[in-house]
Design an enzyme around this catalytic site. Structure first.
Site, PDB file in Angstrom:
ATOM      1  N   GLY A 248       0.705  -0.818  -0.300  1.00 29.87           N
ATOM      2  CA  GLY A 248      -0.335  -0.192   0.120  1.00 29.87           C
ATOM      3  C   GLY A 248       0.573   1.403   0.036  1.00 29.87           C
ATOM      4  O   GLY A 248       2.136   1.368   0.131  1.00 29.87           O
ATOM      5  N   LYS A 249       0.609   2.729   0.169  1.00 25.01           N
ATOM      6  CA  LYS A 249       1.183   3.510   0.144  1.00 25.01           C
ATOM      7  C   LYS A 249       1.931   3.887   1.363  1.00 25.01           C
ATOM      8  O   LYS A 249       2.508   4.755   0.640  1.00 25.01           O
ATOM      9  CB  LYS A 249      -0.001   4.317  -0.192  1.00 25.01           C
TER      10      LYS A 249
END
Ligand code: GLU
Length: 489
Positions: A248-249
């Site tokens: 994810g980010k």
């Protein structure tokens, strides 16, 4: 049976690492077995449709070289299959399901369904599943439309052999009750459209992420009801970051477009992605696309999550940059230089060769090569190494000038000899060789860091290098004189 695989993205967001990993495995499977790769745009959710996402899908696939083999003939490279252009097929299939008793019309209002959700009910409560003829008629008469729902059996179970996960079995009671297949606007849902298309496109292997496992029993029910063949299902392992958590980010960039902008090579992306959940069975890591296609096999896909690691991608990028010849590297570097306004003139091939070993991502190229633009304008203080003063630095540079001439004689044949003569020079002046080189580097490039100095000077050219060193000597001499004046006062 011929191998036919499809990548079926929904244009609802940007293409990220997980999506393209699926597309890559599709393509590798097709290429390794001489099969076909089909791109199918699943755009039947009109509320979430995003035209920009469609561009992103095409752009990302093309950038990575994952081009599809067929689709409507548009007199050039194939157009993909687009589900919103194929509505009639799904409507016909829905009619067949209705007439066979495998599906039913539901007239529930959106308010009723919202209430159901709010009350914590999971799925649909099957309110319209067994309506009387009269109730049905009044539903139709209300004019508020209807959806078609799948009649999920209330007992028994649905199972399949997953090519990666093994046997997957779901009790009927655990299948989300009676999913919508056809919406009131005549658009199918994913469950119906994907199954109709997988059959029509004669898909042999469905590769997709594990998040779709819960949907598969629904798909099998639709397939059976329509009497369609069942492709092999392979649910790919999740993509995690190096910390073992879902990518994810927090791990950095995940959108393909971002990697592209930052100057990763598609070769490096493809190489790293291939190893996210697949292994060649030996310890090879570095692969070209063709090498991957030759080595790829379904047996090498792991059950355990794959790891996408930005550090590892950097390493792959460096390796693949090093595999490019000068002209090819120059081609890749060119747009990044143009973007940064660095004009290298005709020296681009040589300049690219110069930085090949130091480059991690293409976006760093301008910073390494900006010295080729304008002559630097440095103060005497900037030109003077710590252990020397302006006068001594000027003297060193003046003495070094003629010794540098063989650098331009051709290639790097004379570099060792020049190196030796400069060492001698430093010795003779009781200066450090490192300081002399630093002064030369500052004078020629305006920066403390540069690619190897002699190569840098060659790319810069004899004339520009001489001019820059002469300018540095002038600056240093002026400063030394001013200083000398000051001290003699
Ligand atoms: N449209 C689905 C997606 O966005 C496709 C899933 C599948 O491959 O069946 O991922």
């Amino acid at each position: 049976m011929s191998v036919r695989v499809r990548f079926a993205p929904s244009p609802t967001g940007s293409m990220h690492v997980g999506n393209v990993r699926t597309a890559l495995f599709d393509v590798l499977l097709a290429r390794s077995l001489g099969g076909s790769f089909v791109l199918r745009v699943e755009d039947t959710d009109r509320n979430r449709y995003d035209p920009q996402s469609l561009e992103d899908i095409y752009g990302s696939l093309r950038w990575l070289g994952l081009t599809w083999d067929e689709g409507p003939d548009i007199g050039g490279p194939h157009a993909p299959y687009v589900q919103s252009e194929r509505l009639e097929r799904y409507q016909v299939a829905a009619e067949r399901l209705l007439s066979g008793g495998h599906a039913y019309r539901c007239y529930c209002s959106s308010q009723r369904l919202a209430q159901l959700r709010e009350s914590g009910h999971v799925g649909y409560d099957r309110h319209c599943r067994d309506l009387s003829e009269e109730q049905r008629r009044s539903g139709e008469a209300s004019g508020s439309g209807s959806v078609v729902r799948l009649r999920v059996p209330e007992e028994g179970s649905v199972g399949f052999e997953d090519g990666i996960l093994g046997t997957v079995e779901r009790a009927a009671a655990d299948i989300t009750a009676d999913p919508v297949l056809l919406k009131s606007d005549g658009f199918p849902t994913y469950h119906l459209a994907a199954i109709v298309d997988d059959a029509e496109m004669e898909i042999s292997h469905v590769l997709r992420s594990q998040e779709w496992v819960p949907s598969t029993p629904i798909h099998l029910l639709v397939q059976e009801a329509l009497d369609l063949p069942r492709p092999a299902y392979l649910h790919l392992p999740p993509v995690n970051g190096p910390d073992g958590r879902k990518l994810g980010k927090r791990h950095g960039a995940t959108a393909v477009a971002e990697f592209r902008e930052r100057g990763y090579l598609p070769e490096a992306m493809v190489n790293h992605l291939a190893l996210v959940g697949w292994s060649p069975g030996d310890d090879r890591e570095l692969f070209s696309f063709d090498e991957l296609a030759a080595a790829f096999s379904l047996e090498g896909i792991n059950k355990a999550p794959g790891i996408f690691d930005h550090g590892k991608l950097d390493w792959f990028n460096g390796q693949h940059l090093r595999r490019l010849d000068d002209a090819a590297l120059a081609q890749r570097v060119r747009p990044y230089l143009a973007e940064a306004g660095v004009d290298v003139g005709g020296a681009l091939d040589a300049a690219a060769a110069l930085i090949r070993e130091r480059l991690t991502v293409l976006v760093d190229a301008p910073q390494w090569l900006s010295f080729l633009g304008q002559d630097p304008r440095l103060s005497a203080a900037e030109l003077t190494p710590k252990r020397l003063d302006a006068a001594a630095t000027a003297q060193l540079l003046r003495a070094a000038q003629p010794l540098l001439e063989p650098v331009w004689a051709g290639a790097d044949a004379a570099d060792d000899a020049v190196d030796a003569s400069l060492r001698q020079l430093a010795d003779d002046h009781a200066a450090k060789f490192g300081d002399l080189m630093m002064a030369l580097r500052m004078a020629a490039t305006g920066s403390k860091v540069s690619p190897p100095l002699f190569g840098t000077m060659r790319v810069l050219g004899a004339e520009a290098t001489r001019r820059r060193i002469a300018r540095a000597i002038d600056t240093l001499t002026a400063a030394a004189n001013a200083n000398g004046g000051a001290t003699s006062d």
